[in-house]
Write a protein that holds these residues in place. Structure first.
Motif, mmCIF file in Angstrom:
data_model
loop_
_atom_site.group_PDB
_atom_site.id
_atom_site.type_symbol
_atom_site.label_atom_id
_atom_site.label_comp_id
_atom_site.label_asym_id
_atom_site.label_seq_id
_atom_site.Cartn_x
_atom_site.Cartn_y
_atom_site.Cartn_z
ATOM 1 N N LEU A 1 3.406 5.464 -6.045
ATOM 2 C CA LEU A 1 3.162 5.362 -7.480
ATOM 3 C C LEU A 1 2.074 6.331 -7.929
ATOM 4 O O LEU A 1 2.243 7.094 -8.876
ATOM 5 N N GLU B 1 0.825 -1.208 0.000
ATOM 6 C CA GLU B 1 0.000 0.000 0.000
ATOM 7 C C GLU B 1 0.859 1.258 0.000
ATOM 8 O O GLU B 1 0.521 2.248 -0.649
ATOM 9 N N ILE C 1 0.406 -0.286 -12.369
ATOM 10 C CA ILE C 1 0.546 -1.272 -11.296
ATOM 11 C C ILE C 1 1.287 -2.497 -11.811
ATOM 12 O O ILE C 1 2.202 -3.001 -11.159
ATOM 13 N N ARG D 1 -3.961 0.542 -14.293
ATOM 14 C CA ARG D 1 -3.703 -0.904 -14.225
ATOM 15 C C ARG D 1 -2.333 -1.229 -14.826
ATOM 16 O O ARG D 1 -1.588 -2.053 -14.294
ATOM 17 N N SER E 1 3.781 1.442 -1.424
ATOM 18 C CA SER E 1 4.283 1.496 -2.792
ATOM 19 C C SER E 1 3.242 2.077 -3.742
ATOM 20 O O SER E 1 3.558 2.904 -4.609
ATOM 21 N N LEU E 2 1.987 1.665 -3.587
ATOM 22 C CA LEU E 2 0.917 2.192 -4.439
ATOM 23 C C LEU E 2 0.703 3.685 -4.185
ATOM 24 O O LEU E 2 0.464 4.455 -5.118
ATOM 25 N N HIS F 1 5.042 -1.532 -12.201
ATOM 26 C CA HIS F 1 5.831 -1.047 -11.072
ATOM 27 C C HIS F 1 5.530 -1.708 -9.726
ATOM 28 O O HIS F 1 6.204 -1.418 -8.746
ATOM 29 N N GLU F 2 4.533 -2.548 -9.656
ATOM 30 C CA GLU F 2 4.236 -3.279 -8.411
ATOM 31 C C GLU F 2 3.990 -4.741 -8.766
ATOM 32 O O GLU F 2 2.857 -5.214 -8.780
ATOM 33 N N LEU G 1 -10.379 -2.150 -9.759
ATOM 34 C CA LEU G 1 -9.883 -0.786 -9.668
ATOM 35 C C LEU G 1 -11.053 0.153 -9.930
ATOM 36 O O LEU G 1 -11.739 0.029 -10.938
ATOM 37 N N VAL H 1 -8.173 0.268 -5.047
ATOM 38 C CA VAL H 1 -7.590 -0.893 -5.723
ATOM 39 C C VAL H 1 -7.764 -2.118 -4.835
ATOM 40 O O VAL H 1 -7.291 -2.130 -3.695
ATOM 41 N N VAL I 1 -4.144 -7.079 -9.834
ATOM 42 C CA VAL I 1 -5.285 -6.210 -9.555
ATOM 43 C C VAL I 1 -6.569 -7.009 -9.738
ATOM 44 O O VAL I 1 -6.819 -7.564 -10.804
ATOM 45 N N TYR J 1 -6.622 -5.933 -4.531
ATOM 46 C CA TYR J 1 -5.507 -6.685 -5.102
ATOM 47 C C TYR J 1 -5.332 -8.028 -4.404
ATOM 48 O O TYR J 1 -5.854 -8.265 -3.316
#
Length: 121
Positions: free
Chosen positions: A34, A28, A67, A64, A30-31, A70-71, A79, A100, A76, A102
């Motif tokens: 981002l 979370e 994500i 999407r 990281s998101l 980069h994650e 979203l 999101v 997902v 996930y």
């Protein structure tokens, strides 16, 4: 193996050390980084972050893609974006409420990330 990293926003613990997060909190965090970054802000990673010139219609698919790129720890499951129509078309500002759902690839654990973000052009 659980990977830990610095939390966002950056904080100090009672001993004055940087706080470290792991598991769902790390994802979370990281998101949040981002989605809170405008593409181009990071010189060495110009594709990292949201581009305010994306149209309202393409924003969900582009997020999407962000994500996925980069994650890599998550898939997902859902979203949703809210409050887009209020200001998204203005020349200087884009903003959205982001939700999101996930699934952590390594464990199958489900998680939910929610936040509100503004992007200046």
């Amino acid at each position: 193996m659980t990977v830990a990293g610095l939390g966002f926003p950056l904080r100090l613990d009672a001993r004055g050390r940087m706080t470290v997060v792991a598991g769902g909190a790390a994802i979370e965090s990281s998101l949040a980084v981002l989605f809170g970054t405008v593409a181009g802000e990071r010189v060495m990673r110009p594709d990292f972050g949201v581009r305010p010139d994306w149209t309202e219609q393409e924003l969900p698919d582009r997020m999407r893609e962000l994500i996925a790129a980069h994650e890599p720890r998550i898939d997902v499951a859902g979203l949703e974006l809210g409050d887009l129509a209020q200001r998204w078309g203005t020349p200087r500002l884009g903003w959205a409420a982001v939700r999101v759902e996930y699934v952590v690839k390594a464990t199958g654990e489900r998680g939910l990330f929610e936040g509100r973000f503004e992007w200046a052009r």
